[in-house]
Design a protein around this motif. Structure first.
Motif, PDB file in Angstrom:
ATOM      1  N   GLN A 222       0.813  -1.217   0.000  1.00  0.00           N
ATOM      2  CA  GLN A 222       0.000   0.000   0.000  1.00  0.00           C
ATOM      3  C   GLN A 222       0.844   1.263   0.000  1.00  0.00           C
ATOM      4  N   LYS A 223       2.017   1.207   0.601  1.00  0.00           N
ATOM      5  CA  LYS A 223       2.853   2.404   0.728  1.00  0.00           C
ATOM      6  C   LYS A 223       3.988   2.437  -0.281  1.00  0.00           C
ATOM      7  N   TYR A 224       4.556   1.299  -0.629  1.00  0.00           N
ATOM      8  CA  TYR A 224       5.720   1.233  -1.521  1.00  0.00           C
ATOM      9  C   TYR A 224       5.284   0.555  -2.818  1.00  0.00           C
ATOM     10  N   HIS A 225       5.554   1.223  -3.942  1.00  0.00           N
ATOM     11  CA  HIS A 225       4.934   0.798  -5.190  1.00  0.00           C
ATOM     12  C   HIS A 225       5.921   0.347  -6.263  1.00  0.00           C
ATOM     13  N   ASP A 226       7.215   0.290  -5.973  1.00  0.00           N
ATOM     14  CA  ASP A 226       8.158  -0.271  -6.936  1.00  0.00           C
ATOM     15  C   ASP A 226       9.194  -1.103  -6.193  1.00  0.00           C
ATOM     16  N   ASP A 227      10.027  -1.815  -6.949  1.00  0.00           N
ATOM     17  CA  ASP A 227      10.980  -2.736  -6.330  1.00  0.00           C
ATOM     18  C   ASP A 227      11.987  -2.016  -5.448  1.00  0.00           C
ATOM     19  N   TYR A 228      12.397  -0.820  -5.848  1.00  0.00           N
ATOM     20  CA  TYR A 228      13.441  -0.113  -5.107  1.00  0.00           C
ATOM     21  C   TYR A 228      12.948   0.314  -3.725  1.00  0.00           C
ATOM     22  N   SER A 229      11.751   0.883  -3.669  1.00  0.00           N
ATOM     23  CA  SER A 229      11.225   1.309  -2.368  1.00  0.00           C
ATOM     24  C   SER A 229      10.860   0.093  -1.507  1.00  0.00           C
ATOM     25  N   ARG A 230      10.382  -0.984  -2.121  1.00  0.00           N
ATOM     26  CA  ARG A 230      10.067  -2.184  -1.342  1.00  0.00           C
ATOM     27  C   ARG A 230      11.333  -2.838  -0.805  1.00  0.00           C
ATOM     28  N   PHE A 231      12.391  -2.821  -1.610  1.00  0.00           N
ATOM     29  CA  PHE A 231      13.668  -3.354  -1.143  1.00  0.00           C
ATOM     30  C   PHE A 231      14.155  -2.560   0.072  1.00  0.00           C
ATOM     31  N   MET A 232      14.016  -1.245   0.002  1.00  0.00           N
ATOM     32  CA  MET A 232      14.404  -0.400   1.128  1.00  0.00           C
ATOM     33  C   MET A 232      13.569  -0.725   2.363  1.00  0.00           C
ATOM     34  N   ALA A 233      12.268  -0.898   2.179  1.00  0.00           N
ATOM     35  CA  ALA A 233      11.392  -1.179   3.314  1.00  0.00           C
ATOM     36  C   ALA A 233      11.717  -2.526   3.950  1.00  0.00           C
ATOM     37  N   ILE A 234      11.967  -3.532   3.123  1.00  0.00           N
ATOM     38  CA  ILE A 234      12.261  -4.871   3.650  1.00  0.00           C
ATOM     39  C   ILE A 234      13.610  -4.892   4.357  1.00  0.00           C
ATOM     40  N   MET A 235      14.620  -4.277   3.754  1.00  0.00           N
ATOM     41  CA  MET A 235      15.968  -4.310   4.328  1.00  0.00           C
ATOM     42  C   MET A 235      16.040  -3.545   5.651  1.00  0.00           C
ATOM     43  N   THR A 236      15.290  -2.456   5.751  1.00  0.00           N
ATOM     44  CA  THR A 236      15.307  -1.652   6.983  1.00  0.00           C
ATOM     45  C   THR A 236      14.178  -2.017   7.938  1.00  0.00           C
ATOM     46  N   ARG A 237      13.360  -3.016   7.571  1.00  0.00           N
ATOM     47  CA  ARG A 237      12.203  -3.433   8.369  1.00  0.00           C
ATOM     48  C   ARG A 237      11.245  -2.259   8.569  1.00  0.00           C
ATOM     49  N   MET A 238      11.120  -1.438   7.517  1.00  0.00           N
ATOM     50  CA  MET A 238      10.220  -0.283   7.475  1.00  0.00           C
ATOM     51  C   MET A 238      10.539   0.732   8.568  1.00  0.00           C
ATOM     52  N   LYS A 239      11.815   0.842   8.921  1.00  0.00           N
ATOM     53  CA  LYS A 239      12.212   1.768   9.979  1.00  0.00           C
ATOM     54  C   LYS A 239      13.145   2.864   9.494  1.00  0.00           C
ATOM     55  N   GLY A 240      13.532   2.849   8.236  1.00  0.00           N
ATOM     56  CA  GLY A 240      14.488   3.845   7.773  1.00  0.00           C
ATOM     57  C   GLY A 240      14.274   4.185   6.314  1.00  0.00           C
ATOM     58  N   SER A 241      14.879   5.290   5.908  1.00  0.00           N
ATOM     59  CA  SER A 241      14.781   5.749   4.523  1.00  0.00           C
ATOM     60  C   SER A 241      16.113   5.610   3.794  1.00  0.00           C
ATOM     61  N   TYR A 242      17.055   4.933   4.383  1.00  0.00           N
ATOM     62  CA  TYR A 242      18.340   4.694   3.731  1.00  0.00           C
ATOM     63  C   TYR A 242      18.937   3.397   4.273  1.00  0.00           C
TER      64      TYR A 242
END
Length: 593
Positions: A222-242
């Protein structure tokens, strides 16, 4: 305030005016405008200045858009017509359509700073002001910036498939080994499974249920709509933007544990840390173009990292993936570091670096490297020491000076005063040591003046006499430029190389970077040293220990006994190696790669 006559206005509530569509003299406490408040036509005819009575001190006031030349002429014609026929009924004023902002900026006269003129009082009553002209209802500009990807409609099929997969599992619990199938159902590359398992809370209970995974994945889609933003969300456990270096550890460890091309390394856990930190250092070297130590989503989009991670699923030979994950490249880097790190504390000093390639790097350049000129982010290493991660960056930059990061690396080192330009005194400072080296070797050196003319002609800087980073990135001769000032061995190799042989070599290795060529050649040499004939003689303890320090082969990894303790950003290795005759015989007879 005097009523504005048919002038479109915009209201501002800032003390510092921000007028994008009004040609005004921008002041912090006062702004002078062209407007219709002060009887535009009369003041133009009399030559008086046009002054707006609007003075802003942080209070919302209407600001008039400057009139166009066509509008002033039309008002003048209407006034002349009214004077010719005084008995005719007054015609309803026709308002010209509001001009576009681009036309206003193009045709409006530039405002001049003038003294405020008080309007003169007249006994004649002023005519009734024209009604305001409503702004045209133009079409809204569609949104074009989507930092988390452009939203797409979700039909819920992914969540249904996830439920079906969990339904096939025993007791509906998915362990880490089951997340490969779940990652594929979620349209993720296979090797996202390790970070995805941890993001779903698998590290707490050792397993994940459908009830805990589905809310997580629903929030992600619902919040992340492409592979790059989803990869960021998964790697940071949705706690960071980098992404930081620690965020990559679960992913790369999962590659070590499950990739078929690294089965020989899976049992040698002592070397997992070395391979892991090598891969992370290479990722940040290529992807983190800001040198911040933090990878952002735009940097991910500009890189090929996700494509390389996806290719791990399709390629069983890890050495075919030359970007980041190649074991042969890791082997070359680690052996080079091992040769210099004589005390094996995973830190090398400036004296250790001076032995690299038999002293190829000049001492003045080595001083600049250890001065902190190429420090990344906010991490601070040991004073006067270079960590293993920093050595990875150094070796990559030294062997491939065409890479953008390498150009930035060496430019930082040569820019002594930090003004963003390489001046003549900086070039002379580095060339002086090269000049003295050539004299000591009996080579007739080129005077600095001649060398300088040659370099300037070669780089062709935009600012005469000063070389910028942009100039070096645009030039194809940048490697020769750098080698001229701090790597005498490669400089002489450039000077003595047969141009026809160089052209043929470049044609044979077309498509390979300078680093890939170097790693391939160096790996062959390292393997050849291991399998060299004539090693059947009995080694004494010192010679055998020296050989083991220089070469750490795959066979060694399976039988080595190392004790690792964590220090800084890399694990510190304490060599507690007992070399047995059986291991020596294995290395001599088999020459294992």
């Amino acid at each position: 305030m005097t009523t504005l006559c048919a002038v479109p206005c915009q209201f501002l509530g800032l003390k510092i005016p921000i007028y994008h569509s009004v040609l005004v003299d921008q002041r912090c406490s006062r702004a002078i405008h062209h407007c219709d408040v002060c009887n535009v036509v009369q003041r133009l005819e009399s030559g008086a200045a046009i002054v707006c009575k609007s003075i802003h001190y942080g209070v919302c006031q209407p600001v008039a858009i400057p009139p166009t030349k066509a509008r002033i002429i039309k008002k003048r014609e209407e006034k002349a017509t009214a004077k010719v026929s005084p008995h005719s009924p007054p015609a309803k004023p026709q308002l010209s359509p509001q001009p576009k902002v681009a036309d206003q900026l193009q045709h409006s006269p530039q405002p001049k700073e003038v003294t405020e003129v008080k309007p003169t009082t007249s006994a004649t009553p002023s005519p009734k002001s024209d009604p305001p002209n409503p702004a045209p209802s133009g079409s809204a500009i569609p949104r074009f910036y989507f930092p988390l990807g452009q939203p797409v409609s979700e039909d819920g099929k992914e969540l249904k498939k996830v439920s079906e997969v969990f339904g096939t599992l025993k007791e509906g619990k998915a362990f880490k080994s089951d997340f490969g199938e779940i990652a594929k159902v979620c349209n993720c590359p296979l090797y996202w499974k390790g970070p995805l398992f941890l993001a779903a809370g698998g590290d707490k209970l050792g397993c994940v249920t459908s009830a805990s995974f589905q809310p997580l994945w629903k929030r992600i889609i619902q919040k992340y709509h492409d592979d790059y933003s989803r990869f960021m969300a998964i790697m940071t456990r949705m706690k960071g933007s980098y992404l930081t270096a620690d965020d990559f550890v679960p992913l790369i460890q999962d590659v070590i544990d499950t990739h078929p091309g690294l089965t020989f390394l899976q049992e040698a856990q002592e070397f997992h840390s070395r391979y892991l930190h090598t891969v992370i250092a290479r990722i940040f070297y290529t992807v983190n173009r800001s040198w911040s130590g933090q990878i952002s989503i735009p940097e991910l989009r500009r890189s090929n990292l996700l494509q390389v991670i996806s290719s791990l699923e399709e390629e069983d030979d890890i050495n075919q993936i030359t970007d980041f994950f190649s074991y042969e490249h890791f082997y070359v880097i680690y052996c080079k570091f091992w040769e210099l790190d004589t005390d094996h504390d995973l830190f090398i000093s400036q004296q250790d670096l001076a032995r690299h390639n038999d002293g190829a790097i000049s001492s003045r350049m080595a001083e600049r490297i250890f001065s902190g000129a190429v420090t990344r982010g906010s991490t601070v290493s040991r004073e006067g020491k270079m960590s293993y991660t920093e050595f990875v960056w150094f070796l990559l930059a030294e062997e491939d000076k065409k890479h953008p990061t390498a150009i930035e690396y060496w430019f930082r080192c040569m820019d002594l005063d930090g003004d963003g330009l390489l001046s003549m005194y900086e070039l002379e400072y580095f060339y002086e040591e090269q000049y003295n080296k050539m004299v000591s070797l009996g080579i007739e050196p080129m005077p600095f003046e001649d060398c300088l003319c040659q370099m300037l002609d070669m780089i062709n800087p935009a600012i005469p006499g000063k070389i910028s980073l942009r100039d070096l990135k645009q030039s194809r001769m940048t490697p020769l430029f750098f080698d001229t000032f701090f790597n005498l061995e490669k400089y002489l190799d450039h000077e003595q190389r047969d141009p026809f042989a160089a052209a043929k070599e470049a044609e044979d290795m077309e498509g390979m970077s300078d680093w890939e060529r170097y790693a391939a050649e160096e790996y062959e040499m390292l393997v050849a040293d291991e399998t060299m004939p004539g090693q059947d003689d009995v080694f004494d303890d010192d010679a055998l220990e020296s050989a083991e320090v220089r070469r750490v082969t795959r066979a060694d990894m399976e039988e080595a006994d190392y004790d690792y303790t964590g220090i800084g950003d890399v694990s510190t290795i304490t060599a507690q190696r007992s070399v047995t005759s059986s291991l020596a015989a294995t290395n001599q007879q088999e020459g294992v790669k």
